[in-house]
Design an enzyme around this catalytic site. Structure first.
Site, PDB file in Angstrom:
ATOM      1  N   LYS A  72      58.484  17.236  94.340  1.00 58.62           N
ATOM      2  CA  LYS A  72      57.878  15.936  94.658  1.00 58.62           C
ATOM      3  C   LYS A  72      56.542  16.108  95.384  1.00 58.62           C
ATOM      4  O   LYS A  72      55.546  15.493  95.011  1.00 58.62           O
ATOM      5  CB  LYS A  72      58.848  15.105  95.522  1.00 58.62           C
ATOM      6  CG  LYS A  72      60.170  14.807  94.820  1.00 58.62           C
ATOM      7  CD  LYS A  72      61.089  13.949  95.659  1.00 58.62           C
ATOM      8  CE  LYS A  72      61.606  14.653  96.906  1.00 58.62           C
ATOM      9  NZ  LYS A  72      62.399  15.864  96.619  1.00 58.62           N
ATOM     10  N   THR A  73      56.529  16.936  96.416  1.00 64.44           N
ATOM     11  CA  THR A  73      55.296  17.152  97.177  1.00 64.44           C
ATOM     12  C   THR A  73      54.222  17.763  96.282  1.00 64.44           C
ATOM     13  O   THR A  73      53.063  17.359  96.314  1.00 64.44           O
ATOM     14  CB  THR A  73      55.576  18.071  98.389  1.00 64.44           C
ATOM     15  OG1 THR A  73      56.596  17.464  99.183  1.00 64.44           O
ATOM     16  CG2 THR A  73      54.332  18.266  99.232  1.00 64.44           C
ATOM     17  N   ASP A 117      56.406  11.303 102.781  1.00 63.63           N
ATOM     18  CA  ASP A 117      57.616  12.021 102.429  1.00 63.63           C
ATOM     19  C   ASP A 117      58.805  11.355 103.140  1.00 63.63           C
ATOM     20  O   ASP A 117      58.612  10.714 104.176  1.00 63.63           O
ATOM     21  CB  ASP A 117      57.466  13.472 102.922  1.00 63.63           C
ATOM     22  CG  ASP A 117      58.263  14.435 102.071  1.00 63.63           C
ATOM     23  OD1 ASP A 117      58.974  13.984 101.163  1.00 63.63           O
ATOM     24  OD2 ASP A 117      58.171  15.646 102.334  1.00 63.63           O
ATOM     25  N   THR A 166      64.712  11.658  98.936  1.00 63.44           N
ATOM     26  CA  THR A 166      65.887  12.322  98.366  1.00 63.44           C
ATOM     27  C   THR A 166      67.028  11.315  98.235  1.00 63.44           C
ATOM     28  O   THR A 166      68.046  11.602  97.625  1.00 63.44           O
ATOM     29  CB  THR A 166      66.356  13.470  99.287  1.00 63.44           C
ATOM     30  OG1 THR A 166      66.422  12.979 100.626  1.00 63.44           O
ATOM     31  CG2 THR A 166      65.383  14.629  99.245  1.00 63.44           C
ATOM     32  N   ARG A 225      62.453  25.571  94.309  1.00 60.60           N
ATOM     33  CA  ARG A 225      62.329  26.162  95.644  1.00 60.60           C
ATOM     34  C   ARG A 225      63.371  27.248  95.863  1.00 60.60           C
ATOM     35  O   ARG A 225      63.082  28.296  96.437  1.00 60.60           O
ATOM     36  CB  ARG A 225      62.430  25.100  96.748  1.00 60.60           C
ATOM     37  CG  ARG A 225      62.326  25.731  98.136  1.00 60.60           C
ATOM     38  CD  ARG A 225      62.370  24.720  99.264  1.00 60.60           C
ATOM     39  NE  ARG A 225      61.160  23.938  99.314  1.00 60.60           N
ATOM     40  CZ  ARG A 225      61.148  22.615  99.407  1.00 60.60           C
ATOM     41  NH1 ARG A 225      62.275  21.953  99.456  1.00 60.60           N
ATOM     42  NH2 ARG A 225      60.006  21.968  99.452  1.00 60.60           N
TER      43      ARG A 225
HETATM   44  N1  LIG Z   1      57.528  21.993  88.225  1.00 61.88           N
HETATM   45  C1  LIG Z   1      57.316  23.084  88.965  1.00 61.88           C
HETATM   46  N2  LIG Z   1      56.776  24.190  88.419  1.00 61.88           N
HETATM   47  C2  LIG Z   1      56.576  25.292  89.177  1.00 61.88           C
HETATM   48  N3  LIG Z   1      56.911  25.397  90.471  1.00 61.88           N
HETATM   49  C3  LIG Z   1      57.453  24.318  91.082  1.00 61.88           C
HETATM   50  C4  LIG Z   1      57.672  23.114  90.359  1.00 61.88           C
HETATM   51  N4  LIG Z   1      58.223  22.215  91.198  1.00 61.88           N
HETATM   52  C5  LIG Z   1      58.339  22.834  92.378  1.00 61.88           C
HETATM   53  N5  LIG Z   1      57.886  24.099  92.330  1.00 61.88           N
HETATM   54  C6  LIG Z   1      57.917  25.086  93.417  1.00 61.88           C
HETATM   55  O1  LIG Z   1      58.932  24.736  94.333  1.00 61.88           O
HETATM   56  C7  LIG Z   1      58.410  24.582  95.639  1.00 61.88           C
HETATM   57  C8  LIG Z   1      58.995  23.328  96.247  1.00 61.88           C
HETATM   58  O2  LIG Z   1      58.425  22.192  95.626  1.00 61.88           O
HETATM   59  P1  LIG Z   1      58.097  20.856  96.456  1.00 61.88           P
HETATM   60  O3  LIG Z   1      57.085  20.101  95.686  1.00 61.88           O
HETATM   61  O4  LIG Z   1      57.766  21.195  97.860  1.00 61.88           O
HETATM   62  O5  LIG Z   1      59.511  20.135  96.368  1.00 61.88           O
HETATM   63  P2  LIG Z   1      60.013  18.797  97.096  1.00 61.88           P
HETATM   64  O6  LIG Z   1      58.808  18.166  97.724  1.00 61.88           O
HETATM   65  O7  LIG Z   1      60.598  17.972  95.997  1.00 61.88           O
HETATM   66  O8  LIG Z   1      61.035  19.217  98.098  1.00 61.88           O
HETATM   67  C9  LIG Z   1      56.890  24.539  95.487  1.00 61.88           C
HETATM   68  O9  LIG Z   1      56.240  25.300  96.433  1.00 61.88           O
HETATM   69  C10 LIG Z   1      56.608  25.137  94.143  1.00 61.88           C
HETATM   70  O10 LIG Z   1      56.269  26.500  94.297  1.00 61.88           O
HETATM   71 MG   LIG Z   2      58.554  17.882  99.748  1.00 60.79          MG
END
Ligand SMILES: Nc1ncnc2c1ncn2[C@@H]1O[C@H](COP(=O)(O)OP(=O)(O)O)[C@@H](O)[C@H]1O
Ligand SMILES: [Mg+2]
Length: 334
Positions: A72-73, A117, A166, A225
Site C-alpha cells: 500500500k505504501t 496510513d 488494514t 514484505r
Molecule cells: N508489488 C510489489 N512488487 C515488488 N515489491 C513489493 C510490492 N509490494 C510490496 N513490495 C515490497 O514489500 C515491502 C512492503 O511494502 P509496503 O508498500 O510497505 O506494504 P504496506 O504499506 O501494504 O504494509 C516494500 O518495501 C517492497 O519492497
Molecule cells: Mg505501509
C-alpha cells in the site's frame, strides 16, 4: 501487537524495526518493478491520466485496503511519482489533535498527495474536520473560545488523499464515501512472489538458485514484505555458514533454525490450530474462547494469525465459529 510477537514471529506481515531499511532499499521505484496487483495498478493509472486530460491538478481521493506488507505504501509513492507531485506522509494514530491535521492541510501545495496510513485510526474530531476538506477543499477552523469563538473558512489547495488501512470494516461510512475509488490489494500468486524475490536478490547482490527462490516463496505468506525479510535471513545464513550463495541446503537450515515450516507457519500459528483441534475437538469454536484457551490476544489472532490460516484453507469461518479443516490436520500430522 506486543513486543513479544515482533521479536519471535519472523513471518508477521507487519513492519518491524529491522524492515525499515530493507523496505527502503527494495521498494519498487517504477510501475514495471511493482509486481502483480494488475487491476489496482491499471485503474489507478487511468484515474491519474483522466484527471490530467481534464486539466485537473490531481485525481480523486483513493483508498487502499489489504493486509500489512502487500504494497500500500509503495503504491502511494508510485502514484505521487506518476503525478509528479509532492507527497506528505502521516498516519491516523500520529495525528492526535485537530490542530495538527489543520497544520498538515494548510501546508499542502496544489496537486500534492497526502498519504494517511492506518486511516481507520484517525480520531473522530479530525475525521469530521476532514469531511468538508475532502469534498470542497474547505477547512472550517474554530478560532478562540468562549464568547470570542468564531469559525474561519480556509481554502485548501486541491490535493489527493491516499488512505491506507488494514481494517476496512473499522472505517466509518462517511469517510469511506469521500474516496473516489477504493482498491483491495490481494495476496500475491506464487509466481509473483518468486519474481519479487528474484528482483530483491539482485538488488541485494546475492546469488540464489530457482529452488531456493521457490522455498522462500512458499513460506512467505504470499506477502512481499515477508518474502523480502526471509530472503534477508537466508542471506545472513549463507554468509555465515557458506560462501554467501543461497542454495536449498542453506535455505532449509535457516528455516529449521527459525522454526518456520513449509507453509510459513510458526509456533504461534501452530498453537492456534492445535488449540482448536485439541481443546475444541476441531471446532466450531468462538474467537474469544480460542483466544482464552490459546493464551493469545484476540486481536492478534484476528489480524495476524487467522487471515493467513483462512487463506491457505486451514481454518474455516462459520456462523458458529472457527473450524480446523482436514487440510490442517493433514499438515500437522506430517
Ligand atoms: N508489488 C510489489 N512488487 C515488488 N515489491 C513489493 C510490492 N509490494 C510490496 N513490495 C515490497 O514489500 C515491502 C512492503 O511494502 P509496503 O508498500 O510497505 O506494504 P504496506 O504499506 O501494504 O504494509 C516494500 O518495501 C517492497 O519492497
Ligand atoms: Mg505501509
Amino acid at each position: 501487537m506486543t513486543e513479544k510477537n515482533t521479536e519471535t514471529k519472523k513471518t508477521t506481515p507487519e513492519q518491524v524495526e529491522e524492515d525499515r531499511a530493507l523496505d527502503l532499499a527494495l521498494r519498487p521505484k517504477g510501475w514495471d518493478e511493482y509486481i502483480g496487483q494488475k487491476k489496482a495498478k491499471q485503474n489507478v493509472q487511468i484515474m491519474i491520466k483522466a484527471a490530467e486530460k481534464r486539466g485537473e491538478s490531481c485525481p480523486d481521493h483513493m483508498l487502499f485496503h489489504g493486509n500489512s506488507g502487500l504494497g500500500k505504501t509503495t503504491l502511494a509513492y508510485l502514484i505521487a511519482k506518476e503525478m509528479n507531485a509532492g507527497i506528505r506522509i502521516t498516519s491516523g494514530p500520529a495525528i492526535k489533535k485537530s490542530g495538527e491535521l489543520a497544520a498538515i492541510l494548510t501546508n499542502l501545495s496544489e496537486g500534492d498527495v497526502l498519504f494517511i496510513d492506518e486511516i481507520h485510526r484517525l480520531n473522530k474530531v479530525c475525521e469530521e474536520m476532514a469531511y468538508p476538506v475532502l469534498e470542497e477543499f474547505n477547512l472550517n477552523l474554530m478560532v478562540g473560545n468562549g464568547p470570542m469563538a468564531r469559525t474561519v473558512d480556509l481554502n485548501i489547495p486541491r490535493f489527493t488523499l491516499i488512505g491506507a488501512t488494514t481494517q476496512l470494516a473499522l472505517l466509518s461510512g462517511p469517510l469511506r464515501n469521500r474516496f473516489g475509488a477504493t482498491f483491495r490489494l490481494k495476496p500475491y500468486s506464487k509466481e509473483e512472489i518468486e519474481k519479487i524475490i528474484r528482483r530483491s536478490a539482485e538488488i541485494l547482490g546475492v546469488k540464489i538458485d530457482e529452488e531456493s527462490i521457490k522455498d522462500i516463496a512458499e513460506r512467505s505468506r504470499f506477502t512481499p514484505r515477508v518474502a523480502n525479510r526471509l530472503l534477508k535471513r537466508v542471506r545472513d545464513f549463507a554468509e555465515v555458514e557458506g560462501d554467501g550463495t543461497i542454495n536449498p541446503k542453506i535455505t532449509k537450515k535457516t528455516f529449521d533454525s527459525l522454526n518456520i515450516d513449509e507453509k510459513g507457519l510458526e509456533s504461534g500459528d501452530i498453537n492456534i490450530l492445535t488449540t482448536i483441534m485439541e481443546k475444541f475437538d476441531g471446532g466450531p469454536a468462538g474467537i474469544k474462547a480460542i483466544a482464552a484457551a490459546a493464551n493469545e490476544n484476540k486481536d492478534t489472532i484476528l489480524e495476524i494469525y487467522e487471515p493467513y490460516l483462512v487463506q491457505i484453507g486451514f481454518i474455516k469461518r462459520t456462523s458458529r465459529g472457527r473450524i480446523a479443516t482436514e487440510k490442517a490436520y493433514n499438515h500437522l500430522e506430517k
